[in-house]
Design an enzyme around this catalytic site. Structure first.
Site, PDB file in Angstrom:
ATOM      1  N   HIS A  58      68.420  73.371  49.372  1.00  0.00           N
ATOM      2  CA  HIS A  58      68.279  73.318  47.913  1.00  0.00           C
ATOM      3  C   HIS A  58      69.096  74.429  47.250  1.00  0.00           C
ATOM      4  O   HIS A  58      68.614  75.539  47.033  1.00  0.00           O
ATOM      5  CB  HIS A  58      66.783  73.481  47.581  1.00  0.00           C
ATOM      6  CG  HIS A  58      66.431  73.127  46.168  1.00  0.00           C
ATOM      7  ND1 HIS A  58      65.247  72.510  45.838  1.00  0.00           N
ATOM      8  CD2 HIS A  58      67.087  73.306  45.009  1.00  0.00           C
ATOM      9  CE1 HIS A  58      65.190  72.328  44.539  1.00  0.00           C
ATOM     10  NE2 HIS A  58      66.288  72.814  44.003  1.00  0.00           N
ATOM     11  N   HIS A  60      72.016  75.175  44.038  1.00  0.00           N
ATOM     12  CA  HIS A  60      72.774  74.693  42.876  1.00  0.00           C
ATOM     13  C   HIS A  60      74.123  75.408  42.867  1.00  0.00           C
ATOM     14  O   HIS A  60      74.186  76.603  42.600  1.00  0.00           O
ATOM     15  CB  HIS A  60      72.003  74.949  41.581  1.00  0.00           C
ATOM     16  CG  HIS A  60      70.703  74.196  41.508  1.00  0.00           C
ATOM     17  ND1 HIS A  60      70.626  72.880  41.117  1.00  0.00           N
ATOM     18  CD2 HIS A  60      69.440  74.564  41.813  1.00  0.00           C
ATOM     19  CE1 HIS A  60      69.362  72.470  41.165  1.00  0.00           C
ATOM     20  NE2 HIS A  60      68.621  73.477  41.592  1.00  0.00           N
ATOM     21  N   ARG A  62      76.674  74.260  40.985  1.00  0.00           N
ATOM     22  CA  ARG A  62      77.130  74.146  39.577  1.00  0.00           C
ATOM     23  C   ARG A  62      78.487  73.493  39.359  1.00  0.00           C
ATOM     24  O   ARG A  62      78.873  73.263  38.217  1.00  0.00           O
ATOM     25  CB  ARG A  62      77.132  75.508  38.873  1.00  0.00           C
ATOM     26  CG  ARG A  62      75.792  76.231  38.881  1.00  0.00           C
ATOM     27  CD  ARG A  62      74.732  75.491  38.100  1.00  0.00           C
ATOM     28  NE  ARG A  62      73.547  76.314  37.865  1.00  0.00           N
ATOM     29  CZ  ARG A  62      72.319  75.841  37.829  1.00  0.00           C
ATOM     30  NH1 ARG A  62      72.095  74.542  38.020  1.00  0.00           N
ATOM     31  NH2 ARG A  62      71.302  76.631  37.595  1.00  0.00           N
ATOM     32  N   ASP A 305      66.556  77.328  46.223  1.00  0.00           N
ATOM     33  CA  ASP A 305      66.671  76.907  44.822  1.00  0.00           C
ATOM     34  C   ASP A 305      67.568  77.883  44.047  1.00  0.00           C
ATOM     35  O   ASP A 305      67.311  78.197  42.882  1.00  0.00           O
ATOM     36  CB  ASP A 305      65.301  76.752  44.150  1.00  0.00           C
ATOM     37  CG  ASP A 305      65.381  75.940  42.853  1.00  0.00           C
ATOM     38  OD1 ASP A 305      66.470  75.426  42.518  1.00  0.00           O
ATOM     39  OD2 ASP A 305      64.345  75.832  42.157  1.00  0.00           O
TER      40      ASP A 305
END
Ligand SMILES: [Zn+2]
Length: 430
Positions: A58, A60, A62, A305
Site C-alpha cells: 500500500h 501512494h 502519486r 499507506d
C-alpha cells in the site's frame, strides 16, 4: 572487487546467529560461516540483521498527476532507503489507474527507476467513482500483471459492485483491497470519534464506519468464495471481525500501518495537520489491539499507506489539510519500536509480516522469499542498535509530511539489495 559478487559477512539472518551470505549476480549462491571472499566485494555486517527485502502492499507514488508530491522515481528511492524491494502503487492517481494503459505506464516507470520493483494496483471502478467496474481483466493481462485491485482513498461502498469485483478477480486469483469507510457515517469527519473529538469539537469518525464495511465485505467474500484484503485496520472492533472471519476459514487478509501501531488521537490536540490521516489515529486501546493482532497473525502484514503531500496541502488549518502521512522511510523503525523492542515479535516475525506475507497476498513472484541459496538476492540489512531522531530534511521522498519528525526511533537500514544490486549502502542511496 566485483560488483556482481558480494559477500555479506557475519549478518544475523532473521536475527539468528551470524552467517556469511554470498550473492552472485542476481541470486543468493551460498550461506555459511567463514566463507572466502574470493574476489567478492565484502559488506561487513557485524551486528546487523539480514531480512528479505520488504514488500509494501500500500504505497501512494502519486505519478501520474501529482508529481509535486512524489514521483515513481522519488517514491521508489524512498522505498529503497526504507528497506523495500517491492511496492504496490495505489490507483488514485490522475488519471486514475483504471485501464491497462495507465497501469503499464506506472509499471514501466518502476522498471526504469531501478530502485524498487513497482507493482501497480488497479482501480476497482472507473475513475474511483464506485459506479462501474473498471477493466480488471485487461489490467491483469497487461505487462503490469495487476493482481491487487483497490479504490483506496475511497471505499467501494456499493455492495453489488463489491460483489461483482470479488467474483471477477476469482478468475485470475486476484484480490480486492478494500478501504473500509462507510461514506455516510463519515461525512464531515475530521478525526476519530471519541472523547478527544468531543473536547475539540471536531467532526467524529466513528469506528463503526470502518467495522460495518469490514463485516459486510468478509461476508461477501465468503458468499462469493473470493479473496478480500482489508486495508489499514485501525480499530479493536475491526480486529475482532477479521479474527472471526479467519476462524470461519474465509479468504480474508488484513494490514495495519506503522502509524496506527504507534500514534493515537491524543496527538490531534496539537491541531497539527501532520496527524490528519485516513483512517484517523484512534485510541490507546485500539493501538494495543492492533499490535496484539499483528503479533498473533490475525493481521497479516504491515503496509505503509505512504501518502506524500506537498507542504501547501498540509501546512494549513486542520479542517483544510489533506489526509495522509509519509511512511516508507520510517516503517521498519516504527515496527522495531512497537513490535520488536516490546517483545511482541522477533526479527523472523518482521520478515514474515513485512515481506513474506505481503508478497503472498499480492501474488508477487521473486519477493518475500526465504534467505536461501538459489533465491533472488532481494535483501535488507538493518542496524537494530542504532537510535536517532527523525529529521525529514534528510528524506529522499519529495514530501516532508512525517508524523515522526523530532521523535527518537530505533533501527536504521544500512543496505538494500534489489536482485543483487545495492540500492542503499551505508544508509545512503547507492
Ligand atoms: Zn486508504
Amino acid at each position: 572487487m566485483s560488483d556482481d559478487k558480494i559477500l555479506i559477512r557475519g549478518a544475523r539472518v532473521l536475527g539468528g546467529d551470524p552467517r556469511d551470505v554470498l550473492v552472485e549476480g542476481e541470486t543468493i549462491s551460498r550461506l555459511g560461516t567463514g566463507l572466502d571472499a574470493d574476489g567478492a566485494s565484502v559488506v561487513d555486517a557485524d551486528g546487523l540483521i539480514l531480512l528479505p527485502g520488504l514488500v509494501d502492499l500500500h504505497t501512494h507514488l502519486r505519478e501520474p498527476g501529482r508529481e509535486d508530491s512524489e514521483t515513481v522515481l522519488t517514491g521508489t528511492r524512498a522505498a529503497a532507503k526504507g528497506g523495500f524491494t517491492a511496492v504496490h502503487a495505489m490507483a488514485n492517481t490522475f488519471p486514475v489507474a483504471d485501464t491497462a494503459g495507465v497501469v503499464e505506464q506506472v509499471w514501466r516507470l518502476g522498471q526504469a527507476s531501478g530502485y524498487c520493483d513497482v507493482r501497480p494496483v488497479g482501480a476497482v471502478t472507473v475513475g474511483l467513482e464506485g459506479k462501474q467496474l473498471a477493466e480488471l481483466g485487461a489490467m491483469h493481462d497487461s505487462a503490469a500483471q495487476v493482481r491487487v485491485f483497490s479504490d483506496d482513498g475511497k471505499c467501494v461502498d456499493d455492495a453489488v459492485i463489491m460483489r461483482r469485483a470479488l467474483e471477477y478477480v476469482k478468475a485470475f486469483d486476484g484480490v480486492v483491497a478494500q478501504h473500509a469507510q462507510e461514506p455516510r457515517l463519515t461525512e464531515g469527519a475530521q478525526m476519530n470519534e471519541g472523547a478527544v473529538s468531543a473536547q475539540l469539537g471536531l467532526g467524529g469518525w466513528p469506528a463503526v464506519a470502518e467495522e460495518s464495511i469490514i463485516a459486510r465485505d468478509v461476508l461477501l467474500a465468503a458468499h462469493v468464495g473470493s479473496r478480500v484484503h482489508i486495508c489499514h485496520l485501525s480499530t479493536a472492533g475491526s480486529v475482532e471481525l477479521v479474527r472471526w472471519a479467519k476462524s470461519k476459514g474465509w479468504h480474508v487478509t488484513a494490514e495495519v500501518t506503522p502509524h496506527h501501531l504507534l500514534l493515537t488521537d491524543e496527538l490531534v490536540r496539537s491541531y497539527d495537520p501532520v496527524y490528519k490521516v485516513n483512517p484517523p489515529l484512534r485510541t490507546d486501546a485500539d493501538v494495543m489491539a492492533l499490535r496484539e493482532a499483528l503479533a498473533d497473525g490475525t493481521i497479516d502484514c504491515v503496509a505503509t499507506d505512504h501518502a506524500p503531500h506537498p507542504h501547501e496541502d498540509k501546512d494549513c488549518e486542520w479542517a483544510a489539510a489533506a489526509m495522509g502521512m509519509l511512511g516508507l522511510e520510517t516503517a521498519l523503525s516504527v515496527v522495531q519500536e512497537t513490535m520488536v523492542d516490546t517483545g511482541l515479535i522477533d526479527w523472523a516475525g518482521v520478515a514474515d509480516r513485512m515481506s513474506l506475507r505481503p508478497a503472498r497476498i499480492g501474488r508477487l513472484d521473486g519477493h518475500g522469499r526465504p534467505i536461501a541459496a538459489g533465491e533472488p538476492a532481494n535483501l535488507v540489512l538493518v542496524d537494530p542498535a542504532y537510535r536517532g531522531t527523525v529529521d525529514p530534511a534528510g528524506f529522499v521522498s519529495r514530501s516532508r509530511n512525517s508524523p515522526y519528525a523530532g521523535r527518537e526511533l530505533p533501527g536504521r537500514v544500512t543496505h538494500t539489495f534489489l536482485r543483487g544490486k545495492a540500492t542503499v549502502t551505508d544508509g545512503n542511496l547507492a
